[in-house]
Design an enzyme around this catalytic site. Sequence first.
Site, PDB file in Angstrom:
ATOM      1  N   ASN A   6     -14.914  24.370 -47.149  1.00  0.00           N
ATOM      2  CA  ASN A   6     -16.019  23.794 -47.928  1.00  0.00           C
ATOM      3  C   ASN A   6     -17.353  24.217 -47.300  1.00  0.00           C
ATOM      4  O   ASN A   6     -18.170  23.393 -46.894  1.00  0.00           O
ATOM      5  CB  ASN A   6     -15.906  22.269 -48.018  1.00  0.00           C
ATOM      6  CG  ASN A   6     -16.876  21.700 -49.043  1.00  0.00           C
ATOM      7  OD1 ASN A   6     -17.740  20.898 -48.724  1.00  0.00           O
ATOM      8  ND2 ASN A   6     -16.788  22.168 -50.270  1.00  0.00           N
ATOM      9  N   MET A  30     -13.472  23.588 -41.307  1.00  0.00           N
ATOM     10  CA  MET A  30     -12.485  22.955 -42.183  1.00  0.00           C
ATOM     11  C   MET A  30     -12.770  23.385 -43.624  1.00  0.00           C
ATOM     12  O   MET A  30     -12.400  22.679 -44.575  1.00  0.00           O
ATOM     13  CB  MET A  30     -12.523  21.440 -42.026  1.00  0.00           C
ATOM     14  CG  MET A  30     -12.136  21.007 -40.607  1.00  0.00           C
ATOM     15  SD  MET A  30     -11.417  19.364 -40.495  1.00  0.00           S
ATOM     16  CE  MET A  30     -12.746  18.370 -41.104  1.00  0.00           C
ATOM     17  N   HIS A  44     -22.489  26.466 -41.936  1.00  0.00           N
ATOM     18  CA  HIS A  44     -21.369  27.314 -41.488  1.00  0.00           C
ATOM     19  C   HIS A  44     -21.784  28.791 -41.485  1.00  0.00           C
ATOM     20  O   HIS A  44     -21.395  29.549 -40.597  1.00  0.00           O
ATOM     21  CB  HIS A  44     -20.170  27.161 -42.433  1.00  0.00           C
ATOM     22  CG  HIS A  44     -19.559  25.795 -42.454  1.00  0.00           C
ATOM     23  ND1 HIS A  44     -19.632  24.952 -43.544  1.00  0.00           N
ATOM     24  CD2 HIS A  44     -18.863  25.118 -41.507  1.00  0.00           C
ATOM     25  CE1 HIS A  44     -18.987  23.836 -43.283  1.00  0.00           C
ATOM     26  NE2 HIS A  44     -18.521  23.902 -42.056  1.00  0.00           N
ATOM     27  N   SER A  48     -23.776  18.901 -44.461  1.00  0.00           N
ATOM     28  CA  SER A  48     -22.425  18.471 -44.110  1.00  0.00           C
ATOM     29  C   SER A  48     -21.559  18.536 -45.356  1.00  0.00           C
ATOM     30  O   SER A  48     -22.039  18.246 -46.465  1.00  0.00           O
ATOM     31  CB  SER A  48     -22.479  17.027 -43.607  1.00  0.00           C
ATOM     32  OG  SER A  48     -21.187  16.458 -43.628  1.00  0.00           O
ATOM     33  N   SER A  49     -20.292  18.879 -45.164  1.00  0.00           N
ATOM     34  CA  SER A  49     -19.376  18.901 -46.321  1.00  0.00           C
ATOM     35  C   SER A  49     -19.274  17.513 -46.941  1.00  0.00           C
ATOM     36  O   SER A  49     -19.087  17.374 -48.147  1.00  0.00           O
ATOM     37  CB  SER A  49     -17.989  19.354 -45.880  1.00  0.00           C
ATOM     38  OG  SER A  49     -18.089  20.652 -45.342  1.00  0.00           O
ATOM     39  N   VAL A 100     -28.476  22.695 -39.421  1.00  0.00           N
ATOM     40  CA  VAL A 100     -29.248  23.172 -40.576  1.00  0.00           C
ATOM     41  C   VAL A 100     -29.490  21.978 -41.496  1.00  0.00           C
ATOM     42  O   VAL A 100     -28.571  21.199 -41.772  1.00  0.00           O
ATOM     43  CB  VAL A 100     -28.491  24.294 -41.322  1.00  0.00           C
ATOM     44  CG1 VAL A 100     -29.308  24.787 -42.515  1.00  0.00           C
ATOM     45  CG2 VAL A 100     -28.201  25.444 -40.371  1.00  0.00           C
TER      46      VAL A 100
HETATM   47  O1  PAF Z   1     -16.316  20.493 -37.080  1.00  0.00           O
HETATM   48  C1  PAF Z   1     -15.288  20.760 -37.761  1.00  0.00           C
HETATM   49  O2  PAF Z   1     -15.364  21.263 -38.886  1.00  0.00           O
HETATM   50  C2  PAF Z   1     -13.919  20.434 -37.189  1.00  0.00           C
HETATM   51  O3  PAF Z   1     -13.940  19.258 -36.453  1.00  0.00           O
HETATM   52  C3  PAF Z   1     -13.322  21.591 -36.379  1.00  0.00           C
HETATM   53  C4  PAF Z   1     -14.139  21.907 -35.147  1.00  0.00           C
HETATM   54  C5  PAF Z   1     -13.217  22.845 -37.246  1.00  0.00           C
HETATM   55  C6  PAF Z   1     -11.906  21.226 -35.909  1.00  0.00           C
HETATM   56  O4  PAF Z   1     -11.072  20.961 -36.986  1.00  0.00           O
END
Ligand code: PAF
Length: 284
Positions: A32, A30, A37, A187-188, A178
């Site tokens: 950010n 999503m 990520h 986490s964002s 992480v």
């Molecule tokens: O974990 C996330 O960032 C979201 O839930 C995902 C898997 C991208 C679905 O929108």
Amino acid sequence: MKQANSIAELRAAVGEWRLAGCSVALVPTMGNLHVGHLQLLEAARHCADKAVVSSFVNPTQFGPNDDFDAYPRTPEADCEKLRQGGADLLFTPSGKEIYPPEPSLAAYVEVPGLSDDLCGRFRPGHFRGVATIVCKLLNLVQPRIALFGEKDYQQLTIIRRMVDELNLPVEIRGVATVREPSGLAMSSRNAYLSPEETLQAAGLYRHLLEARERLAAGERRLAELEADFVDKLASAGFKPDYFAVRRLADLAQPNPDERELIILAAAWLGKARLIDNLKVRLSR
Ligand code: PAF
């Protein structure tokens, strides 16, 4: 790095790769983006020829009182991180591109049972939104493999079950959480924490570690242990949603002789709802 804003552009780019015999990995996000990520991207690059990252703040997984509008959006910084991290394509669709016009979305994907448990108890409809968008992304990209962070362990388990039960031809891989040096899971939503709360937030992981020690030391009265840690979190300034010990494989209530467990917790600290988990392998 290519960028696709539309489904047509995405399909054209991925289609070319497929014709050339390249395998594709997908990292749904999503946006950010943080180091967690980028670890997913790194893992994706190792297991396929081309790495696609999607960035879409998915409205259907947010409840009416959730933080959809406030959710941090940092498109330029994300783009730069992905370029440096070696992504081959960034897919950034609009809401209109993904969902039909209001008022109705008629086709949802639902994984009943587990979606209503743990986080699902506190966020009704959340996992239906997650399963729907992930299913759509898998259909659009048709990757060989898709990667998800283990911090969202319930999400990962639900996605695995969806893929399994719908016979989707994709491998789902979880990638280890992480953590900040303090132990706080990246986490964002950590962006919502004040500097003091950020220090305090690391306490969630310390409680998971303490619970794991008690399980490893032979404690088996799980309901008591869970209630004890809910109290401990509250005393440490959190507003806990749950603290639960479950079977690792499917997040069901564990049998007394279960050896592969996972402790999961969700708790509010100020404006941030934090979730975290810790696997436990018992030797006896
Ligand atoms: O974990 C996330 O960032 C979201 O839930 C995902 C898997 C991208 C679905 O929108």
